[in-house]
Scaffold this active site. Structure first.
Site, PDB file in Angstrom:
ATOM      1  N   LEU A  42       0.858  -1.177   0.000  1.00 24.08           N
ATOM      2  CA  LEU A  42       0.000   0.000   0.000  1.00 24.08           C
ATOM      3  C   LEU A  42       0.895   1.228   0.000  1.00 24.08           C
ATOM      4  O   LEU A  42       1.904   1.269   0.706  1.00 24.08           O
ATOM      5  CB  LEU A  42      -0.893   0.025   1.245  1.00 24.08           C
ATOM      6  N   ASP A  43       0.540   2.249  -0.775  1.00 29.55           N
ATOM      7  CA  ASP A  43       1.321   3.476  -0.805  1.00 29.55           C
ATOM      8  C   ASP A  43       1.381   4.098   0.588  1.00 29.55           C
ATOM      9  O   ASP A  43       0.461   3.920   1.398  1.00 29.55           O
ATOM     10  CB  ASP A  43       0.708   4.478  -1.779  1.00 29.55           C
TER      11      ASP A  43
END
EC number: 5.4.99.25
Length: 306
Positions: A42-43
């Site tokens: 996930l960013d």
């Protein structure tokens, strides 16, 4: 916290502002276990479900991570950014059209089903031996090939005509789908441009947001009751129960017979004894008979955390 003997999967909640690697590093410290990996990056600015694999379960990451995902995201219309999300530099603006619900339905229809998507420059896809984000840091844009992804559901959660530039949508999609690119492409279809405002991953396979654990709760005590066993985590795969008289053969990596003809070459299968995972294998066809050839055989898996 005393060292724990855990093997399986934990459903963690990644907060915004941390990288996925940061979450894994903290989990390693809290659980005093080096063998931990996450199931899909996930960013840093994103939040939501970030399952981790512990112990021997790390050998199953590729099989568990490739499942469908679900997201809630904010689409911001009227501005294109160089990163396709809110962290990037605005490179183009456009007037946002007034859209009815019917207009939105017509806009989103082409994005349902299997579509082609070009990976963004700020991604880990490799081109010429380098990650795309490495090129992006140098200000270099390289040619990328479009890839097929599947979107099973895309629906508007919130839309206010008084603020038409901000829309909240829910997306259910295949692994490898870039939500920032989806937002960008919707903006391009509308002619005004767009980018992703914020992102929450609400589900990864059987791991959902409502059941996720915060890092703070992980620090409070042993999470044994929260462990998802490898057999459960692979629920999307067909199961083959191994009889007592075949356990020795399986431990030597010998193929096991499969019943019926509804198999496909290379299909992954979980091999178990009374729902305790013993191995994962692949279906092979030999002498007009389907067999399950073990690819990864485990010892003690699903017994240490009991």
């Amino acid at each position: 916290m005393e060292p724990l003997e855990l093997e399986g999967f934990l459903n963690l909640l990644k907060p915004p502002g941390m990288t996925s690697h940061d979450v894994v590093a903290k989990a390693r410290r809290l659980l005093k276990e080096k063998r931990i990996g996450h199931l899909g990056t996930l960013d840093p600015d994103a939040a939501g479900v970030l399952p981790i694999a512990i112990g021997q379960a790390t050998r199953l990451i590729e099989l568990v991570a490739g499942v469908d995902k679900a997201y809630r995201t904010q689409l911001r219309l009227g501005a294109v950014t160089d990163s396709q999300d809110a962290s990037g530099r605005i490179v183009k603006t456009g007037a946002v059209p007034a859209l009815s619900r019917d207009d939105w339905e017509e806009t989103l229809r082409p994005f349902r089903g299997q579509i082609l998507q070009t990976p963004p420059m700020v991604s880990a896809v490799s081109v010429g031996g380098k990650r795309l984000y490495e090129y992006a840091r140098q200000g270099i844009e390289v040619e990328r090939s479009a890839r097929p992804v599947s979107i099973s559901r895309i629906e508007i959660v919130h839309y206010d005509p008084a603020t038409p530039e901000e829309i909240v949508i829910d997306v259910e999609c295949s692994a490898g789908t870039y939500i920032r690119t989806l937002c960008h492409d919707i903006g391009q279809r509308l002619g005004c441009g767009g980018h992703m405002g914020w992102l929450i991953r609400t589900r990864s396979g059987l791991f959902s947001l409502r059941d996720s654990l915060t890092l703070e709760s992980l620090a409070e005590g042993p999470p044994k009751e929260q462990i998802v066993t490898p057999f459960e985590a692979l629920a999307h795969l067909p199961a083959l129960e191994i009889g007592e008289n075949r356990l020795a053969a399986l431990s030597r990596g010998l193929a096991q017979y499969l019943q019926g003809d509804g198999w496909s070459e290379g299909q992954w299968i979980r091999m178990h004894r009374r729902q305790k995972l013993l191995a994962v294998g692949q279906a092979i066809r030999k002498d007009e008979q389907w067999l399950c050839q073990p690819r990864k055989v485990f010892t003690r898996l699903e017994t240490r955390s009991k």
